[in-house]
Design a protein around this motif. Structure first.
Motif, PDB file in Angstrom:
ATOM      1  N   THR A  70      -5.716  -3.289  -2.547  1.00 28.49           N
ATOM      2  CA  THR A  70      -4.698  -3.537  -1.526  1.00 28.49           C
ATOM      3  C   THR A  70      -5.193  -3.057  -0.165  1.00 28.49           C
ATOM      4  N   LEU A  71      -5.867  -1.914  -0.142  1.00 31.16           N
ATOM      5  CA  LEU A  71      -6.438  -1.424   1.118  1.00 31.16           C
ATOM      6  C   LEU A  71      -7.493  -2.397   1.642  1.00 31.16           C
ATOM      7  N   SER A 113       0.826  -1.200   0.000  1.00 28.89           N
ATOM      8  CA  SER A 113       0.000   0.000   0.000  1.00 28.89           C
ATOM      9  C   SER A 113       0.867   1.260   0.000  1.00 28.89           C
ATOM     10  N   HIS A 126      -4.738   0.078  -5.998  1.00 26.43           N
ATOM     11  CA  HIS A 126      -4.500   0.439  -4.603  1.00 26.43           C
ATOM     12  C   HIS A 126      -5.721   0.211  -3.709  1.00 26.43           C
TER      13      HIS A 126
END
Length: 163
Positions: A141-142, A112, A138
């Protein structure tokens, strides 16, 4: 090597590593159905992230190698499944699950941070292609981080008080 290539290489390696870790955790904790199924899906996300990073690298003259392929279930996978079934309800596997979730969380957190650095670079250089990839990858990924954090919050009290 400039900052873009260094960050792309590092993140590509991190996404491949996380995909492998997620696959291993999915197999190791096959008897924990949520862990098995969600980790398998999240591993697919990381493999896709690595594939997208390979494309961005190519656009910037960087060869990041082949995108990772989905794992082939074989003898080792069958052995892990049987082992998971045999020890699935002992306290040691529960502690192993906590450790695995922690390691997954730390790997996703590291990725991240690299996605964030790429986002800042893409904005500063007005690289729309890079910004599009970051904007799509992203948030996943969070979500990987939120999933591991939620499981740790839920499972840690039960596992640690039962020792």
């Amino acid at each position: 090597m400039n900052g873009l290539t260094l960050t792309l290489r590092t993140l590509h390696h991190g996404e491949r590593r996380l995909a492998g870790q997620l696959t291993t955790v999915a197999e190791r904790h096959r008897t924990e159905h949520e862990v098995h199924h969600v980790a398998t899906d999240l591993a697919h996300w990381s493999r896709e992230h690595a594939r997208r990073l390979t494309g961005i690298g190519h656009d910037h003259g960087l060869n990041l190698g082949d995108a990772p392929k989905a794992p082939f279930p074989g003898l080792l996978s069958a052995l892990r499944e049987k082992t998971a079934e045999a020890v699935g309800h002992r306290p040691e596997p529960a502690l192993l699950l906590l450790r695995d979730l922690r390691d997954l969380h730390l790997g996703a957190a590291e990725n991240s941070l690299h996605w964030e650095m790429l986002a800042q670079l893409a904005q500063a250089t007005k690289d729309e292609g890079l910004l599009a990839v970051v904007s799509e990858c992203h948030p996943q990924t969070l979500r990987q981080m939120r999933w591991t954090n939620t499981l740790i919050k839920t499972l840690a009290p039960q596992i640690l008080t039962s020792l």
